[in-house]
Design an enzyme around this catalytic site. Structure first.
Site, short mmCIF file in Angstrom:
data_model
loop_
_atom_site.label_atom_id
_atom_site.label_comp_id
_atom_site.label_asym_id
_atom_site.label_seq_id
_atom_site.Cartn_x
_atom_site.Cartn_y
_atom_site.Cartn_z
N CYS A 125 -3.51 -0.96 -2.21
CA CYS A 125 -3.80 0.47 -2.40
C CYS A 125 -4.81 0.62 -3.54
CB CYS A 125 -2.50 1.18 -2.75
SG CYS A 125 -2.67 2.92 -3.10
N GLU A 146 -4.69 9.84 8.97
CA GLU A 146 -3.27 9.88 9.33
C GLU A 146 -3.06 10.64 10.64
OE1 GLU A 146 -0.24 8.90 7.58
OE2 GLU A 146 -1.55 7.59 6.40
N CYS A 157 -10.86 3.33 -0.76
CA CYS A 157 -9.55 3.80 -0.30
C CYS A 157 -9.21 3.04 0.97
CB CYS A 157 -9.60 5.31 -0.01
SG CYS A 157 -8.10 5.93 0.76
N HIS A 199 -7.68 3.79 3.60
CA HIS A 199 -7.78 4.47 4.89
C HIS A 199 -9.21 4.54 5.43
CE1 HIS A 199 -3.73 5.69 4.02
NE2 HIS A 199 -3.66 6.43 5.11
N ASP A 233 0.87 -1.18 0.00
CA ASP A 233 0.00 0.00 0.00
C ASP A 233 0.91 1.23 0.00
OD1 ASP A 233 -2.29 1.64 0.20
OD2 ASP A 233 -2.15 1.69 2.37
N SER A 234 0.33 2.39 -0.31
CA SER A 234 1.10 3.62 -0.23
C SER A 234 1.47 3.92 1.23
CB SER A 234 0.28 4.77 -0.80
OG SER A 234 -0.94 4.87 -0.11
N1 DGL Z 1 -3.71 3.91 -0.20
C1 DGL Z 1 -4.43 4.94 -0.88
C2 DGL Z 1 -5.69 4.35 -1.53
O1 DGL Z 1 -6.17 3.32 -1.13
C3 DGL Z 1 -4.84 6.06 0.05
C4 DGL Z 1 -3.72 6.93 0.50
C5 DGL Z 1 -2.99 7.60 -0.64
O2 DGL Z 1 -3.49 8.57 -1.23
O3 DGL Z 1 -1.89 7.14 -0.94
O4 DGL Z 1 -6.18 4.93 -2.45
#
Ligand code: DGL
Length: 266
Positions: free
Chosen positions: A73, A152, A184, A186, A10-11
């Site tokens: 992600c 976050e 997403c 998060h 993931d990011s």
């Molecule tokens: N992991 C990203 C997503 O699921 C969310 C956070 C980001 O913008 O990197 O889209």
């Protein structure tokens, strides 16, 4: 490593929701988690950059002997999964199709709301996945760029978060969606607030559980499930210092995590 792990990236931290679902469904499997914490967020970056980052991470995970890579992600799934599939032979799973499948299985009215980062919403990947499943499905979409920083920062409840959620979701609520896809990684942490805002009539779906089930099914078909009956391990890699990762990971997984290393990719 005694058995080849399933890799999840993931990011940032959000993909740990997929790790949690994998640990529940495939407790004997070892998992490697990669969070690109130095370069998060991906959601406001260009497709070229997201593809480049995703490629570097996939190479790293293949070097770690991964037997499957799960792109947890949503942004990377929407903008880089096809690119990765063209470059690598390893089994690759994104979260968009499982999320669409989960929504299709619960919607009654066939009117589905989709929220995600700007990049995910602009890509229209969820709409395409839903229409592939059922071309009579209607969608209402909304990018919610403030949700990631709220999570976050740990602002998971409270007046400000509720007001922002109300503003983002007002149109889809009045459009009478009956299902809301959290597009997403998060957003599952905001479920208590989102439930308050959308009310009981709208079902909220996130793709973590369905993605874990997809992975299990595919690994079985490929005869890649571990034969080892002991509990699998979890190894974590991040691209920034792990202090914050440990803290937030505790909140995501509901327990302390042991193995976290920092790596530099480029
Ligand atoms: N992991 C990203 C997503 O699921 C969310 C956070 C980001 O913008 O990197 O889209």
């Amino acid at each position: 490593m005694s058995r080849r792990p399933i890799a999840v990236f993931d990011s940032g931290l959000g993909g740990l929701t997929v790790v949690k679902a994998l640990q529940k469904n495939l407790s004997n499997e070892s998992i490697i988690y990669f969070g690109d914490t130095a370069r998060v967020p991906y959601g406001n970056k260009s497709q070229a950059l997201i593809q480049e980052y995703s490629e570097e991470i996939t190479e790293f995970l293949i070097d770690k002997q991964a037997k499957m890579v799960i792109v947890a992600c949503n942004t990377a799934s929407a903008l880089a999964l096809n690119h990765l599939k063209q470059r690598f032979e390893i089994p690759l799973i994104g979260v968009i199709e499982p999320g669409a499948e989960a929504a299709r299985s619960v919607t009654q009215s066939k009117h589905i709301g989709i929220i995600g980062t700007l990049a995910t919403i602009r890509s229209e990947a969820y709409e395409r996945a839903l229409l592939n499943l059922d071309n009579t499905i209607l969608t209402t979409v909304r990018a919610c760029p403030l949700f990631v920083p709220l999570v976050e920062e740990g602002w998971l409840e409270g007046e400000v978060t509720i007001q922002i959620a109300e503003t983002y979701l007002a149109e889809m609520i009045s459009d009478n969606i009956d299902t809301l896809i959290l597009g997403c990684t998060h957003y599952p942490l905001l479920i208590p607030v989102l439930e308050k805002v959308v009310g009981e009539k709208i079902r909220i779906v996130d793709s973590a559980e369905t993605t874990a089930k997809y992975a299990a099914k595919w690994l079985q078909e490929l005869d890649l499930l571990t034969k080892d009956s002991s509990h699998g391990s979890l190894e974590n890699y991040v691209t920034d210092l792990p202090v914050r990762f440990r803290r937030v990971a505790r909140r995501f997984l509901g327990r302390e995590i042991d193995h976290v290393s920092t790596v530099h990719l480029s």
